[in-house]
Design an enzyme around this catalytic site. Structure first.
Site, PDB file in Angstrom:
ATOM      1  N   LYS A 114      -2.433   6.635  54.487  1.00  0.00           N
ATOM      2  CA  LYS A 114      -1.496   5.677  53.909  1.00  0.00           C
ATOM      3  C   LYS A 114      -0.925   4.754  54.993  1.00  0.00           C
ATOM      4  O   LYS A 114      -0.567   5.214  56.071  1.00  0.00           O
ATOM      5  CB  LYS A 114      -0.351   6.426  53.234  1.00  0.00           C
ATOM      6  CG  LYS A 114      -0.817   7.286  52.060  1.00  0.00           C
ATOM      7  CD  LYS A 114       0.340   8.090  51.501  1.00  0.00           C
ATOM      8  CE  LYS A 114      -0.092   9.000  50.362  1.00  0.00           C
ATOM      9  NZ  LYS A 114      -0.973  10.124  50.793  1.00  0.00           N
TER      10      LYS A 114
ATOM     11  N   ARG B 236      -8.197   9.845  40.685  1.00  0.00           N
ATOM     12  CA  ARG B 236      -9.129  10.985  40.646  1.00  0.00           C
ATOM     13  C   ARG B 236      -9.770  11.091  39.270  1.00  0.00           C
ATOM     14  O   ARG B 236     -10.100  12.165  38.799  1.00  0.00           O
ATOM     15  CB  ARG B 236      -8.402  12.290  40.988  1.00  0.00           C
ATOM     16  CG  ARG B 236      -7.880  12.290  42.403  1.00  0.00           C
ATOM     17  CD  ARG B 236      -7.453  13.676  42.902  1.00  0.00           C
ATOM     18  NE  ARG B 236      -6.700  13.472  44.115  1.00  0.00           N
ATOM     19  CZ  ARG B 236      -5.410  13.752  44.258  1.00  0.00           C
ATOM     20  NH1 ARG B 236      -4.733  14.318  43.276  1.00  0.00           N
ATOM     21  NH2 ARG B 236      -4.789  13.499  45.392  1.00  0.00           N
TER      22      ARG B 236
ATOM     23  N   ARG C  78      -6.165  15.662  56.038  1.00  0.00           N
ATOM     24  CA  ARG C  78      -6.343  14.338  56.636  1.00  0.00           C
ATOM     25  C   ARG C  78      -5.367  14.118  57.781  1.00  0.00           C
ATOM     26  O   ARG C  78      -5.665  13.437  58.740  1.00  0.00           O
ATOM     27  CB  ARG C  78      -6.132  13.275  55.553  1.00  0.00           C
ATOM     28  CG  ARG C  78      -6.116  11.862  56.062  1.00  0.00           C
ATOM     29  CD  ARG C  78      -5.863  10.877  54.928  1.00  0.00           C
ATOM     30  NE  ARG C  78      -6.906  10.930  53.925  1.00  0.00           N
ATOM     31  CZ  ARG C  78      -6.719  10.672  52.631  1.00  0.00           C
ATOM     32  NH1 ARG C  78      -5.528  10.355  52.185  1.00  0.00           N
ATOM     33  NH2 ARG C  78      -7.717  10.740  51.786  1.00  0.00           N
ATOM     34  N   TYR C  79      -4.188  14.677  57.656  1.00  0.00           N
ATOM     35  CA  TYR C  79      -3.129  14.475  58.642  1.00  0.00           C
ATOM     36  C   TYR C  79      -2.940  15.763  59.442  1.00  0.00           C
ATOM     37  O   TYR C  79      -3.273  16.846  58.974  1.00  0.00           O
ATOM     38  CB  TYR C  79      -1.821  14.131  57.919  1.00  0.00           C
ATOM     39  CG  TYR C  79      -1.845  12.842  57.153  1.00  0.00           C
ATOM     40  CD1 TYR C  79      -1.868  11.621  57.814  1.00  0.00           C
ATOM     41  CD2 TYR C  79      -1.832  12.834  55.758  1.00  0.00           C
ATOM     42  CE1 TYR C  79      -1.869  10.425  57.100  1.00  0.00           C
ATOM     43  CE2 TYR C  79      -1.830  11.645  55.038  1.00  0.00           C
ATOM     44  CZ  TYR C  79      -1.851  10.446  55.721  1.00  0.00           C
ATOM     45  OH  TYR C  79      -1.847   9.273  55.018  1.00  0.00           O
TER      46      TYR C  79
ATOM     47  N   CYS D 292      -4.055   9.506  32.674  1.00  0.00           N
ATOM     48  CA  CYS D 292      -3.738   8.115  32.974  1.00  0.00           C
ATOM     49  C   CYS D 292      -5.040   7.346  33.171  1.00  0.00           C
ATOM     50  O   CYS D 292      -5.909   7.783  33.929  1.00  0.00           O
ATOM     51  CB  CYS D 292      -2.907   8.034  34.247  1.00  0.00           C
ATOM     52  SG  CYS D 292      -1.531   9.200  34.240  1.00  0.00           S
TER      53      CYS D 292
ATOM     54  N   ASP E  72      -3.309   3.230  50.326  1.00  0.00           N
ATOM     55  CA  ASP E  72      -4.063   4.363  50.827  1.00  0.00           C
ATOM     56  C   ASP E  72      -5.428   3.780  51.178  1.00  0.00           C
ATOM     57  O   ASP E  72      -6.132   3.280  50.295  1.00  0.00           O
ATOM     58  CB  ASP E  72      -4.161   5.456  49.746  1.00  0.00           C
ATOM     59  CG  ASP E  72      -3.998   6.846  50.341  1.00  0.00           C
ATOM     60  OD1 ASP E  72      -4.327   7.021  51.525  1.00  0.00           O
ATOM     61  OD2 ASP E  72      -3.545   7.749  49.607  1.00  0.00           O
TER      62      ASP E  72
ATOM     63  N   CYS F  22      -6.021   6.528  36.847  1.00  0.00           N
ATOM     64  CA  CYS F  22      -5.992   7.633  37.823  1.00  0.00           C
ATOM     65  C   CYS F  22      -7.029   7.460  38.941  1.00  0.00           C
ATOM     66  O   CYS F  22      -8.186   7.153  38.674  1.00  0.00           O
ATOM     67  CB  CYS F  22      -6.272   8.945  37.097  1.00  0.00           C
ATOM     68  SG  CYS F  22      -6.261  10.363  38.207  1.00  0.00           S
TER      69      CYS F  22
ATOM     70  N   ASP G  17      -5.316   2.361  43.971  1.00  0.00           N
ATOM     71  CA  ASP G  17      -6.510   2.658  44.757  1.00  0.00           C
ATOM     72  C   ASP G  17      -7.743   2.015  44.140  1.00  0.00           C
ATOM     73  O   ASP G  17      -7.787   1.765  42.935  1.00  0.00           O
ATOM     74  CB  ASP G  17      -6.723   4.178  44.833  1.00  0.00           C
ATOM     75  CG  ASP G  17      -5.680   4.846  45.706  1.00  0.00           C
ATOM     76  OD1 ASP G  17      -5.264   4.233  46.708  1.00  0.00           O
ATOM     77  OD2 ASP G  17      -5.280   5.984  45.384  1.00  0.00           O
TER      78      ASP G  17
ATOM     79  N   ARG H 261      -0.140  18.549  57.630  1.00  0.00           N
ATOM     80  CA  ARG H 261       0.017  18.783  56.193  1.00  0.00           C
ATOM     81  C   ARG H 261      -1.312  18.641  55.458  1.00  0.00           C
ATOM     82  O   ARG H 261      -2.201  17.928  55.915  1.00  0.00           O
ATOM     83  CB  ARG H 261       1.060  17.835  55.598  1.00  0.00           C
ATOM     84  CG  ARG H 261       0.796  16.364  55.833  1.00  0.00           C
ATOM     85  CD  ARG H 261       2.124  15.606  55.817  1.00  0.00           C
ATOM     86  NE  ARG H 261       1.971  14.160  55.811  1.00  0.00           N
ATOM     87  CZ  ARG H 261       1.729  13.422  56.895  1.00  0.00           C
ATOM     88  NH1 ARG H 261       1.525  13.993  58.066  1.00  0.00           N
ATOM     89  NH2 ARG H 261       1.649  12.113  56.794  1.00  0.00           N
TER      90      ARG H 261
ATOM     91  N   CYS I   6      -4.057  17.554  33.107  1.00  0.00           N
ATOM     92  CA  CYS I   6      -2.833  16.758  33.098  1.00  0.00           C
ATOM     93  C   CYS I   6      -2.317  16.703  31.671  1.00  0.00           C
ATOM     94  O   CYS I   6      -3.063  16.888  30.714  1.00  0.00           O
ATOM     95  CB  CYS I   6      -3.111  15.340  33.580  1.00  0.00           C
ATOM     96  SG  CYS I   6      -3.770  15.317  35.256  1.00  0.00           S
TER      97      CYS I   6
HETATM   98  C1  LIG Z   1      -0.669  11.389  50.496  1.00  0.00           C
HETATM   99  C2  LIG Z   1      -1.258  12.488  51.223  1.00  0.00           C
HETATM  100  C3  LIG Z   1      -0.464  13.383  51.941  1.00  0.00           C
HETATM  101  C4  LIG Z   1       1.024  13.274  52.017  1.00  0.00           C
HETATM  102  O1  LIG Z   1       1.429  12.083  52.629  1.00  0.00           O
HETATM  103  P1  LIG Z   1       2.969  11.832  52.955  1.00  0.00           P
HETATM  104  O2  LIG Z   1       2.982  10.445  53.514  1.00  0.00           O
HETATM  105  O3  LIG Z   1       3.373  12.878  53.928  1.00  0.00           O
HETATM  106  O4  LIG Z   1       3.733  11.956  51.668  1.00  0.00           O
HETATM  107  C5  LIG Z   1      -1.105  14.396  52.626  1.00  0.00           C
HETATM  108  N1  LIG Z   1      -2.443  14.536  52.607  1.00  0.00           N
HETATM  109  C6  LIG Z   1      -3.228  13.675  51.929  1.00  0.00           C
HETATM  110  C7  LIG Z   1      -4.686  13.875  51.969  1.00  0.00           C
HETATM  111  C8  LIG Z   1      -2.664  12.629  51.212  1.00  0.00           C
HETATM  112  O5  LIG Z   1      -3.456  11.804  50.510  1.00  0.00           O
HETATM  113  S1  SF4 Z   2      -2.449   9.922  37.789  1.00  0.00           S
HETATM  114 FE1  SF4 Z   2      -4.264  11.253  37.466  1.00  0.00          FE
HETATM  115  S2  SF4 Z   2      -3.685  13.224  38.325  1.00  0.00           S
HETATM  116 FE2  SF4 Z   2      -1.786  12.066  38.030  1.00  0.00          FE
HETATM  117  S3  SF4 Z   2      -1.052  12.665  35.993  1.00  0.00           S
HETATM  118 FE3  SF4 Z   2      -2.271  10.822  35.724  1.00  0.00          FE
HETATM  119  S4  SF4 Z   2      -4.323  11.565  35.238  1.00  0.00           S
HETATM  120 FE4  SF4 Z   2      -3.214  13.283  36.125  1.00  0.00          FE
END
Ligand SMILES: *Cc1c(COP(=O)(O)O)cnc(C)c1O
Ligand code: SF4
Length: 353
Positions: free
Chosen positions: A323, A121, A99-100, A116, A316, A119, A279, A103, A112
């Site tokens: 973010k 995801r 996305r960025y 959670c 996000d 979560c 989220d 990174r 996990c």
């Molecule tokens: C959160 C995230 C990152 C890392 O973000 P930082 O602000 O650098 O910690 C990188 N890629 C994706 C897709 C993310 O959701």
């Molecule tokens: S937030 Fe989601 S990915 Fe993170 S530890 Fe909990 S269940 Fe696992």
């Protein structure tokens, strides 16, 4: 002698995991929970409450309980999105989100230590098709081919639920790529299963510096002698530790709780990094808080306690916008070529432009 100890350590955390509550039957026996409809909840979203995390529950409905015990509201939510951050669309290969510019987010585990309930995801954690050895290999290939990537963020699921051998192999392959400057691991294990942080694991991790770990604590009750020891072992190995907390209704949406959590994190050598607005994931709307509550919490932190206690409050953006940090309004206006600034006590000062 040494072999015995190694086996003991390994069997300790995997033994704990094996004793997790994963079925409604076990949930009923242990916590006396039996609500109609929960069957559908756990068939859609997996449950795993390991004995360590279970042991942190003091009362039914407390902050620990709400994070791990399924709730019927999870299947009644019609407002959330399946993939709130559009991770799949921004995914050039399965499990990797770019996305960025510099990174990537790289999912290497689908499991996990505890699932959670909030979560983001939750649509895919715990499902075997989320990550495969093929998707990991393709992800590494993508990273190798893209020289602009200097930071790889390993996530999942929880990367530290992989075996020592698998972790070692992924880190080694990433470290062999010359344009990768730093590796970050996002793991909730120091909080939810601190026994996973063994001397053997720490020794492996320490071979791949600069390596950062961002963990995830949401409540002061999660800071225990065991999680303190796990964080000390990681910090002693030279791994800088950060924390990504999620703001959750009825769990930590209170300035006093967040302040106490942030202060306690520093005592275990974990530096608060992000405080996330939850989220908009499907099945989690009962945890959402109004944005102004997060801003109010930030107001009560900034200036009132050590600056290194203060995380970035961030949302996000739905749809994959990334973010965005949110700040209380400290700039209150401009007058006669001066900026009007409000300090933490609410007093307005003038500063020449
Ligand atoms: C959160 C995230 C990152 C890392 O973000 P930082 O602000 O650098 O910690 C990188 N890629 C994706 C897709 C993310 O959701
Ligand atoms: S937030 Fe989601 S990915 Fe993170 S530890 Fe909990 S269940 Fe696992």
């Amino acid at each position: 002698m040494i072999m015995l100890k190694k086996n003991f350590r390994k069997s300790m955390w995997s033994g704990l995991l094996a004793q997790s509550i994963t079925t409604l039957n076990e949930l009923e026996k242990t916590l006396h929970v039996n609500e109609p409809g929960l069957k559908e909840v756990v068939s859609r979203y997996p449950m795993r409450i390991n004995p360590y995390y279970l042991g942190l529950i003091k009362n039914k409905g407390d902050a620990i309980y709400k994070q791990c015990v399924p709730n019927i509201k999870e299947i009644m939510d019609e407002t959330g999105f399946e993939d709130p951050l559009n991770e799949e669309e921004l995914s050039p290969v399965q499990g990797l989100t770019h996305r960025y510019p510099d990174r990537v987010l790289f999912l290497v585990s689908s499991k996990c230590a505890m699932y959670c309930r909030f979560c983001n995801r939750k649509r895919k954690v715990g499902h075997s098709k989320m990550v495969s050895s093929k998707s990991i290999q393709e992800g590494i290939k993508y990273i190798r081919a893209h020289r602009e990537i200097r930071d790889v963020l390993l996530s999942g699921g929880d990367p530290l639920l992989l075996s020592n051998h698998e972790i070692d192999q992924i880190l080694r392959e990433l470290r062999e790529i010359s344009h990768i400057q730093i590796i970050r691991i996002g793991s909730r294990v120091p909080c939810t299963l601190p026994q996973r942080i063994t001397p053997q694991l720490v020794k492996i991790l320490a071979q791949y510096h600069p390596l950062y770990i961002n963990t995830h604590f949401n409540h002061p009750d999660e800071i225990t002698p065991q999680s303190t020891l796990a964080c000390a072992m990681l910090a002693n190995a030279g791994i800088p530790l950060g924390c990504q907390t999620v703001l959750l209704k009825g769990i930590n949406d209170d300035p006093k709780i967040i302040k106490s959590l942030m202060q306690k994190l520093l005592t275990i050598r974990v530096r608060p990094y992000y405080l996330f607005q939850a989220d908009l994931a499907r099945g989690t709307s009962h945890f959402w808080t109004p944005l102004r509550q997060g801003i109010k919490i930030m107001e009560r932190l900034q200036g009132h306690t050590s600056g290194i206690c203060v995380p970035h409050f961030a949302i996000d953006l739905p749809g994959g916008g990334g973010k965005v940090p949110l700040l209380p309004a400290y700039v209150t206006g401009i007058k006669n070529n001066h900026l009007l600034l409000r300090n933490y006590k609410g007093i307005i000062y003038k500063y020449p432009l």
